[in-house]
Design an enzyme around this catalytic site. Structure first.
Site, PDB file in Angstrom:
ATOM      1  N   ASN A 111       9.811  22.575  84.156  1.00  0.00           N
ATOM      2  CA  ASN A 111      10.635  21.776  83.237  1.00  0.00           C
ATOM      3  C   ASN A 111       9.946  20.474  82.826  1.00  0.00           C
ATOM      4  O   ASN A 111       9.961  20.106  81.647  1.00  0.00           O
ATOM      5  CB  ASN A 111      12.000  21.496  83.865  1.00  0.00           C
ATOM      6  CG  ASN A 111      12.788  22.770  84.101  1.00  0.00           C
ATOM      7  OD1 ASN A 111      12.396  23.827  83.605  1.00  0.00           O
ATOM      8  ND2 ASN A 111      13.865  22.681  84.858  1.00  0.00           N
ATOM      9  N   THR A 156      15.242   8.716  33.176  1.00  0.00           N
ATOM     10  CA  THR A 156      16.393   8.787  34.068  1.00  0.00           C
ATOM     11  C   THR A 156      17.203   9.952  33.527  1.00  0.00           C
ATOM     12  O   THR A 156      17.226  10.178  32.306  1.00  0.00           O
ATOM     13  CB  THR A 156      17.238   7.501  34.069  1.00  0.00           C
ATOM     14  OG1 THR A 156      17.717   7.293  32.733  1.00  0.00           O
ATOM     15  CG2 THR A 156      16.430   6.275  34.479  1.00  0.00           C
ATOM     16  N   HIS A 157      17.821  10.722  34.397  1.00  0.00           N
ATOM     17  CA  HIS A 157      18.539  11.954  34.004  1.00  0.00           C
ATOM     18  C   HIS A 157      17.615  12.930  33.273  1.00  0.00           C
ATOM     19  O   HIS A 157      18.078  13.735  32.470  1.00  0.00           O
ATOM     20  CB  HIS A 157      19.757  11.655  33.116  1.00  0.00           C
ATOM     21  CG  HIS A 157      20.594  10.511  33.599  1.00  0.00           C
ATOM     22  ND1 HIS A 157      21.685  10.685  34.429  1.00  0.00           N
ATOM     23  CD2 HIS A 157      20.485   9.166  33.402  1.00  0.00           C
ATOM     24  CE1 HIS A 157      22.222   9.510  34.701  1.00  0.00           C
ATOM     25  NE2 HIS A 157      21.511   8.558  34.098  1.00  0.00           N
ATOM     26  N   SER A 278      -0.690  36.075  35.842  1.00  0.00           N
ATOM     27  CA  SER A 278       0.396  37.055  35.901  1.00  0.00           C
ATOM     28  C   SER A 278      -0.213  38.444  35.778  1.00  0.00           C
ATOM     29  O   SER A 278      -1.196  38.642  35.058  1.00  0.00           O
ATOM     30  CB  SER A 278       1.361  36.799  34.749  1.00  0.00           C
ATOM     31  OG  SER A 278       2.071  37.978  34.443  1.00  0.00           O
ATOM     32  N   ASN A 286       0.022  30.198  36.420  1.00  0.00           N
ATOM     33  CA  ASN A 286       1.209  29.752  37.153  1.00  0.00           C
ATOM     34  C   ASN A 286       0.879  28.690  38.205  1.00  0.00           C
ATOM     35  O   ASN A 286      -0.083  28.832  38.943  1.00  0.00           O
ATOM     36  CB  ASN A 286       1.879  30.949  37.836  1.00  0.00           C
ATOM     37  CG  ASN A 286       2.380  31.959  36.825  1.00  0.00           C
ATOM     38  OD1 ASN A 286       2.786  31.597  35.723  1.00  0.00           O
ATOM     39  ND2 ASN A 286       2.336  33.231  37.184  1.00  0.00           N
ATOM     40  N   GLU A 291       4.758  25.227  43.442  1.00  0.00           N
ATOM     41  CA  GLU A 291       5.976  26.033  43.623  1.00  0.00           C
ATOM     42  C   GLU A 291       6.182  26.395  45.093  1.00  0.00           C
ATOM     43  O   GLU A 291       7.287  26.342  45.618  1.00  0.00           O
ATOM     44  CB  GLU A 291       5.896  27.314  42.791  1.00  0.00           C
ATOM     45  CG  GLU A 291       6.075  27.071  41.305  1.00  0.00           C
ATOM     46  CD  GLU A 291       5.901  28.359  40.505  1.00  0.00           C
ATOM     47  OE1 GLU A 291       6.856  28.754  39.839  1.00  0.00           O
ATOM     48  OE2 GLU A 291       4.812  28.972  40.561  1.00  0.00           O
ATOM     49  N   TYR A 318      17.829  20.773  82.041  1.00  0.00           N
ATOM     50  CA  TYR A 318      17.163  21.851  81.312  1.00  0.00           C
ATOM     51  C   TYR A 318      18.083  23.069  81.183  1.00  0.00           C
ATOM     52  O   TYR A 318      18.816  23.417  82.100  1.00  0.00           O
ATOM     53  CB  TYR A 318      15.871  22.268  82.036  1.00  0.00           C
ATOM     54  CG  TYR A 318      15.156  23.415  81.327  1.00  0.00           C
ATOM     55  CD1 TYR A 318      14.319  23.173  80.244  1.00  0.00           C
ATOM     56  CD2 TYR A 318      15.363  24.733  81.720  1.00  0.00           C
ATOM     57  CE1 TYR A 318      13.697  24.215  79.575  1.00  0.00           C
ATOM     58  CE2 TYR A 318      14.741  25.790  81.058  1.00  0.00           C
ATOM     59  CZ  TYR A 318      13.910  25.521  79.989  1.00  0.00           C
ATOM     60  OH  TYR A 318      13.295  26.548  79.325  1.00  0.00           O
ATOM     61  N   GLN A 323      13.916  26.669  75.231  1.00  0.00           N
ATOM     62  CA  GLN A 323      12.676  27.388  74.925  1.00  0.00           C
ATOM     63  C   GLN A 323      12.603  27.712  73.426  1.00  0.00           C
ATOM     64  O   GLN A 323      11.528  27.897  72.867  1.00  0.00           O
ATOM     65  CB  GLN A 323      12.634  28.678  75.749  1.00  0.00           C
ATOM     66  CG  GLN A 323      11.448  29.555  75.483  1.00  0.00           C
ATOM     67  CD  GLN A 323      11.315  30.643  76.544  1.00  0.00           C
ATOM     68  OE1 GLN A 323      10.998  30.356  77.680  1.00  0.00           O
ATOM     69  NE2 GLN A 323      11.592  31.874  76.165  1.00  0.00           N
TER      70      GLN A 323
HETATM   71  N1  ARG Z   1       9.005  28.539  78.688  1.00  0.00           N
HETATM   72  C1  ARG Z   1       9.914  27.554  79.114  1.00  0.00           C
HETATM   73  C2  ARG Z   1      10.343  26.697  77.924  1.00  0.00           C
HETATM   74  O1  ARG Z   1       9.644  26.659  76.995  1.00  0.00           O
HETATM   75  C3  ARG Z   1       9.290  26.656  80.138  1.00  0.00           C
HETATM   76  C4  ARG Z   1      10.264  26.005  81.058  1.00  0.00           C
HETATM   77  C5  ARG Z   1      10.915  27.045  81.891  1.00  0.00           C
HETATM   78  N2  ARG Z   1      11.773  26.498  82.853  1.00  0.00           N
HETATM   79  C6  ARG Z   1      12.697  27.227  83.485  1.00  0.00           C
HETATM   80  N3  ARG Z   1      13.441  26.611  84.341  1.00  0.00           N
HETATM   81  N4  ARG Z   1      12.910  28.484  83.209  1.00  0.00           N
HETATM   82  O2  ARG Z   1      11.381  26.094  77.911  1.00  0.00           O
END
Ligand code: ARG
Length: 456
Positions: A111, A156-157, A278, A286, A291, A318, A323
């Protein structure tokens, strides 16, 4: 069954599909270098603090260096069963140097590890993006400098309003890009704090030296709360909001370039290198690049909303949800880099059709405000002056004339205050050059601005 690094308490293997479903390795290979970089600093600190032996730390660092080389050479096989970049690298380390490799994760959790990896990665990418932003700024400044004679209609506009220097118009975008740069520097400074040491969420029982690691990794300091350190993603959200604002700016410029390169405007010509033809209409050229940049703005906005929605209401600390921060962040970085790079090059090569801009600027009674201002200077209250010129414009529309084409008798029909010197005020040059105050479009004001930019 691949031996999981966390397999101890489990009796059954992970479902194959769940393995794939939960893995992040498929989209985070770009973190590999940073994961190793962070791990090396952590290992060295563990050795310095006597948490592991210095010789062990050295072995770990040498092993990590070898893995870095393998990754660079494309020789490391990543496994979905090992879930993410962190565990792939750690498992490979243990395979390479034996059980001592298992000491790397002392006093650390994935974490805080992922939190440091993403910060290190984003920091490097921000430095590249700052460089691209500076290049785009230079292209805009160069356009302004080399086309100081060109007068275009200001709108403007999207209705002709008052004539402006094309250089002034380009420098307006430079202002936006400069603010984007400043936003990016601000957020970089805000998140450059080192989260390692937060552990899983509560900190660590080992006598680690967070400040030393922070300095080693180029952070300005350490994060102050372990729960926040592992659950904060506002730095990624801030980056995506910077990116959304930047893309909004680029999309406005894109839109103008698209309009201006149409046959109806014909204000600029983009280099062939940035356009396509095109498959059916042979005459077409183009403006694909502007774009696409305009179009890509959508995904960058989407990424910002994804991250905000992802983080909304998540309890501390966490959660696996987090993820899901990677793909929107990575996609935003790639999109912004690509868009900036292509824009800087395209603008540097853009040709301006100054004559067409001038013709357009002299249509649409663009100097009407100058006649009103003239009357005000002769003593008429502005409201009455507005009315006088409104009637003049109506007369012009009825007779098919333009304001500078009226003779003095015609002018005097609308106000006796108008004298022969009116003709000094209704040319495009007079209109532009009378707006001299800082920030105005007068050539001298724009030149002052350009030299200020060059000396800063
Ligand atoms: N792959 C995880 C992420 O990106 C890493 C951290 C994972 N931690 C856990 N407690 N499972 O968040």
């Amino acid at each position: 069954m691949t031996q999981k690094l966390w397999g101890g308490r489990f009796t059954q293997p992970t479902d194959k599909f769940v393995e794939e479903f939960t893995a992040s390795i498929g989209f985070e290979l770009r973190l590999g270098y940073y994961d190793i970089h962070g791990s090396k600093a952590h290992a060295e600190m563990l050795g310095r603090q006597g948490i592991i032996a210095v010789a062990e730390a050295e072995q770990i660092i040498a092993g990590l260096d070898e893995i870095a080389k393998d990754i660079e050479a494309g020789d490391l096989e990543f496994s979905v069963a090992l879930e993410d970049i962190h565990m792939n690298i750690e498992a490979r380390l243990i395979e390479l140097i034996g059980a001592v490799g298992g000491k790397l994760h002392t006093g650390r959790s994935r974490n805080d590890q992922v939190a440091v990896d993403v910060r290190l990665y984003l920091r490097d990418e921000i430095d590249v993006i700052l460089d691209y932003l500076t290049k785009l700024e230079s292209s805009l400044i160069e356009q302004a400098e080399t086309n100081l004679d060109v007068i275009m209609p200001g709108y403007t506009h999207l209705q002709t309003a008052q004539p402006v220097l094309y250089s002034h118009h380009m420098l307006a975008y430079r202002e936006m890009i400069a603010r984007d740069c400043s936003r990016l520097r601000d957020l970089r400074a805000r998140f450059n704090q080192m989260p390692l040491g937060a552990g899983a969420l509560a900190g660590t029982t080992f006598p680690i030296d967070r400040e030393w690691v922070a300095e080693k990794l180029g952070f300005d300091g350490v994060t102050r709360n372990s729960l926040d350190s592992v659950s904060d993603r506002d730095f990624a959200i801030e980056f995506c909001s910077f990116a959304a604002i930047l893309m909004m700016h680029l999309s406005r410029l894109a839109e103008e370039l698209i309009l201006w390169s149409s046959a109806d405007f014909s204000f600029i010509e983009l280099s062939d290198a940035f356009c396509t033809g095109s498959s059916i209409m042979p005459q077409k050229k183009n403006p694909d690049v502007p774009e696409l940049v305009r179009g890509k703005t959508g995904r960058v906005y989407g990424n910002l909303i994804s991250l905000l929605t992802l983080m909304k209401s998540l309890p501390l600390a966490y959660n696996k949800d987090m993820q899901e921060d990677k793909e929107p962040l990575f996609d935003t970085i790639d999109t912004v880099k690509g868009s900036l790079k292509v824009f800087a090059d395209m603008i540097a090569e853009m040709k301006v059709k100054g004559d067409n801009m001038r013709i357009a600027a002299s249509r649409g009674f663009s100097t009407a405000t100058d006649v009103a201002d003239y009357c005000v200077r002769k003593g008429l209250p502005f409201r009455q002056a507005h009315e006088v010129v409104g009637q003049t414009v109506r007369y012009c529309l009825e007779t098919g004339k333009d304001i500078p084409e009226l003779n003095l008798a015609e002018f005097k029909e609308f106000s006796a205050l108008i004298e022969a010197d009116i003709y000094d005020f209704v040319t495009l040059e007079a209109s532009v050059n009378s707006r001299k105050a800082t920030g105005g479009t007068a050539r001298e004001a724009v030149e002052r601005e350009l030299s200020r930019l060059k000396s800063s």
